[in-house]
Design an enzyme around this catalytic site. Structure first.
Site, PDB file in Angstrom:
ATOM      1  N   CYS A 133       0.852  -1.300   0.285  1.00 28.95           N
ATOM      2  CA  CYS A 133       0.004  -0.045   0.116  1.00 28.95           C
ATOM      3  C   CYS A 133       0.776   1.159   0.083  1.00 28.95           C
ATOM      4  O   CYS A 133       0.583   2.036  -0.470  1.00 28.95           O
ATOM      5  CB  CYS A 133      -1.036  -0.107   1.115  1.00 28.95           C
ATOM      6  SG  CYS A 133      -0.380  -0.098   2.915  1.00 28.95           S
ATOM      7  N   LYS A 206      -4.941  -8.789  12.167  1.00 31.98           N
ATOM      8  CA  LYS A 206      -5.010  -7.247  11.840  1.00 31.98           C
ATOM      9  C   LYS A 206      -6.187  -6.826  11.392  1.00 31.98           C
ATOM     10  O   LYS A 206      -6.940  -7.259  10.415  1.00 31.98           O
ATOM     11  CB  LYS A 206      -3.903  -6.998  10.574  1.00 31.98           C
ATOM     12  CG  LYS A 206      -3.939  -5.648  10.379  1.00 31.98           C
ATOM     13  CD  LYS A 206      -2.797  -5.330   9.405  1.00 31.98           C
ATOM     14  CE  LYS A 206      -2.966  -3.987   8.703  1.00 31.98           C
ATOM     15  NZ  LYS A 206      -1.921  -3.365   7.956  1.00 31.98           N
ATOM     16  N   ARG A 228     -10.236  -1.214   3.271  1.00 31.22           N
ATOM     17  CA  ARG A 228      -9.393  -2.472   3.568  1.00 31.22           C
ATOM     18  C   ARG A 228     -10.325  -3.537   3.987  1.00 31.22           C
ATOM     19  O   ARG A 228      -9.962  -4.576   4.733  1.00 31.22           O
ATOM     20  CB  ARG A 228      -8.161  -2.376   4.335  1.00 31.22           C
ATOM     21  CG  ARG A 228      -7.236  -0.955   3.704  1.00 31.22           C
ATOM     22  CD  ARG A 228      -5.821  -1.559   4.030  1.00 31.22           C
ATOM     23  NE  ARG A 228      -4.903  -0.288   4.093  1.00 31.22           N
ATOM     24  CZ  ARG A 228      -4.686   0.638   2.880  1.00 31.22           C
ATOM     25  NH1 ARG A 228      -5.252   0.129   1.739  1.00 31.22           N
ATOM     26  NH2 ARG A 228      -3.955   1.326   3.129  1.00 31.22           N
ATOM     27  N   LYS A 259      -3.154  -6.538  16.037  1.00 29.76           N
ATOM     28  CA  LYS A 259      -3.144  -5.111  16.044  1.00 29.76           C
ATOM     29  C   LYS A 259      -4.700  -4.689  15.411  1.00 29.76           C
ATOM     30  O   LYS A 259      -5.308  -5.013  14.726  1.00 29.76           O
ATOM     31  CB  LYS A 259      -2.340  -4.900  14.637  1.00 29.76           C
ATOM     32  CG  LYS A 259      -2.294  -3.426  14.117  1.00 29.76           C
ATOM     33  CD  LYS A 259      -1.236  -3.409  12.864  1.00 29.76           C
ATOM     34  CE  LYS A 259      -1.393  -2.017  12.386  1.00 29.76           C
ATOM     35  NZ  LYS A 259      -1.222  -2.127  11.025  1.00 29.76           N
TER      36      LYS A 259
HETATM   37  C1  PBG Z   1       0.549  -1.426   5.922  1.00 31.54           C
HETATM   38  C2  PBG Z   1       0.353  -1.134   7.363  1.00 31.54           C
HETATM   39  C3  PBG Z   1      -0.500  -0.205   8.071  1.00 31.54           C
HETATM   40  C4  PBG Z   1      -0.173  -0.312   9.514  1.00 31.54           C
HETATM   41  C5  PBG Z   1       0.945  -0.894   9.535  1.00 31.54           C
HETATM   42  N1  PBG Z   1       1.141  -1.723   8.226  1.00 31.54           N
HETATM   43  C6  PBG Z   1      -1.896   0.559   7.588  1.00 31.54           C
HETATM   44  C7  PBG Z   1      -2.786  -0.107   6.924  1.00 31.54           C
HETATM   45  O1  PBG Z   1      -3.192  -1.411   7.188  1.00 31.54           O
HETATM   46  O2  PBG Z   1      -3.787   0.527   6.521  1.00 31.54           O
HETATM   47  C8  PBG Z   1      -0.829   0.726  10.410  1.00 31.54           C
HETATM   48  C9  PBG Z   1      -0.148   1.063  11.574  1.00 31.54           C
HETATM   49  C10 PBG Z   1      -0.377   2.194  12.330  1.00 31.54           C
HETATM   50  O3  PBG Z   1      -1.610   2.748  12.252  1.00 31.54           O
HETATM   51  O4  PBG Z   1       0.541   2.539  13.106  1.00 31.54           O
HETATM   52  N2  PBG Z   1      -0.715  -2.206   5.553  1.00 31.54           N
HETATM   53 ZN    ZN Z   2      -1.257  -2.302   3.486  1.00 33.35          ZN
END
Ligand code: PBG
Ligand code: ZN
Length: 334
Positions: A133, A206, A228, A259
């Site tokens: 991304c 996640k 997403r 997460k």
């Molecule tokens: C990439 C990614 C993200 C985060 C970590 N790796 C953003 C997302 O998935 O949109 C978020 C980390 C944070 O908010 O501190 N995919």
């Molecule tokens: Zn991503």
């Protein structure tokens, strides 16, 4: 009961159990404390861009910067001196395209920073975030067919990205994309390239969270359309998190992650109880930004609130905490 009778009872109160005995002094509280934090369990995220001498503060994340490689090395060196064992690298490429090809460019910021940090501070672990991304022109975590993210073709590019990170010196790759089957394919690609010792920390559970907002400013990775939800997890689910973790472990993940962290303490707790694997929790950008904002308004005691959050994450069962507060916390914990 009459007031006299009440007074009489209080005077005669001979309680066997007085839990307050164990809270009377700092020494007593310290001795019986169940949960402790240490700098060694904190991972410090860094956003790396090209150029030199660049240190651009992210407006929604005070105390977090977009850093050129030389400045990232400076942060990493400071973190290591404070007892932190690992940094987590995110990249801001100069150019983006439909397929995110800068993700596996050996000259891109993450690869350059991995090389430079391993040269300057060899004892510090370099973890790299593996996703597309930050590299795609449309800001999605994978290759698109129309508006749909194509799983299997994306996984191939993620594996190629992971190999390029390890070639540059990464000790651990952390796939954050939530595509199906990526851990197994990344493991195989690393092994085929001879990198049997490179570890995988998978963002296994996640969630599709509103708390990634400030990160998308920091990493310039907001999706151009849509969201997403078709790959990140529904915040309502916990049984599904256990299935995701089981799959990633089966595919060869060495470390697993939940997460965000604070709103998902139950998930951390369940995962820790059901799986005997090192568990990381990510205290994400929005969680950080909320504390910073409230502190700036004088509405909370930032130090206490921050340590309370990190302690709660640890108490729930996380072995490792990824947090933008890593250096501030490490300094306090000494
Ligand atoms: C990439 C990614 C993200 C985060 C970590 N790796 C953003 C997302 O998935 O949109 C978020 C980390 C944070 O908010 O501190 N995919
Ligand atoms: Zn991503």
């Amino acid at each position: 009961m009459s007031t006299t009778a009440t007074k009489e009872r209080i005077r005669n109160l001979a309680l066997t159990h007085r839990p307050r005995r164990l809270r009377r002094s700092p020494a007593m509280r310290d001795m019986v404390r169940e949960t402790r934090l240490a700098p060694a369990m904190l991972v410090y995220p860094l956003f790396v861009c090209s150029g030199s001498g660049v240190r651009r503060e992210v407006p929604s994340m005070p105390g977090v910067w977009q850093l050129s490689v030389d400045e990232a090395v400076r942060e990493a060196t400071g973190a290591e001196q404070e007892g932190i064992r690992a940094v987590l690298l995110f990249g801001l490429p100069d150019d983006k395209d439909e397929t995110g090809s800068a993700a596996y460019d050996p000259a891109a910021p993450v690869q350059a920073a991995a090389r430079a940090i391993k040269r300057a501070v060899p004892g510090l672990l370099v973890v790299t975030d593996v996703c597309l991304c930050e590299y795609t022109s449309h800001g999605h975590c994978g290759i698109l067919d129309g508006e749909e993210i194509v799983n299997d073709a994306t996984v191939g590019l993620l594996a190629r990205t992971a190999v390029s990170h390890v070639e540059a010196g990464a000790d651990i790759v952390a796939p954050s994309d939530m595509m199906d089957g990526r851990v197994g394919v990344i493991r195989e690609a690393l092994d085929d390239a001879g990198f049997h010792d490179a570890a995988i920390m998978s963002y296994a559970a996640k969630y599709c969270s509103a708390y990634y907002g400030p990160f998308r400013d920091a990493a310039d990775s907001a999706p151009a359309f849509g969201d997403r939800r078709t790959h990140q997890m529904d915040p309502a689910n916990v049984e599904e998190a256990l299935r995701e973790v089981a799959l990633d472990l089966e595919e060869g993940a060495d470390l697993i992650m939940v997460k965000p962290a604070v709103h998902y303490l139950d998930v951390i707790s369940r995962v820790k109880q059901e799986f005997n694997s090192p568990l990381a929790a990510y205290h994400v950008s929005g969680e950080y930004a909320m504390l910073k904002a409230a502190a700036r308004n004088g509405w909370i005691d930032e130090t206490r609130a921050m340590l309370e959050c990190l302690t709660a994450i640890r108490r729930a069962g996380a072995d490792i905490i990824i947090t933008y507060y890593a250096r501030e916390a490490a300094r306090l914990l000494g």
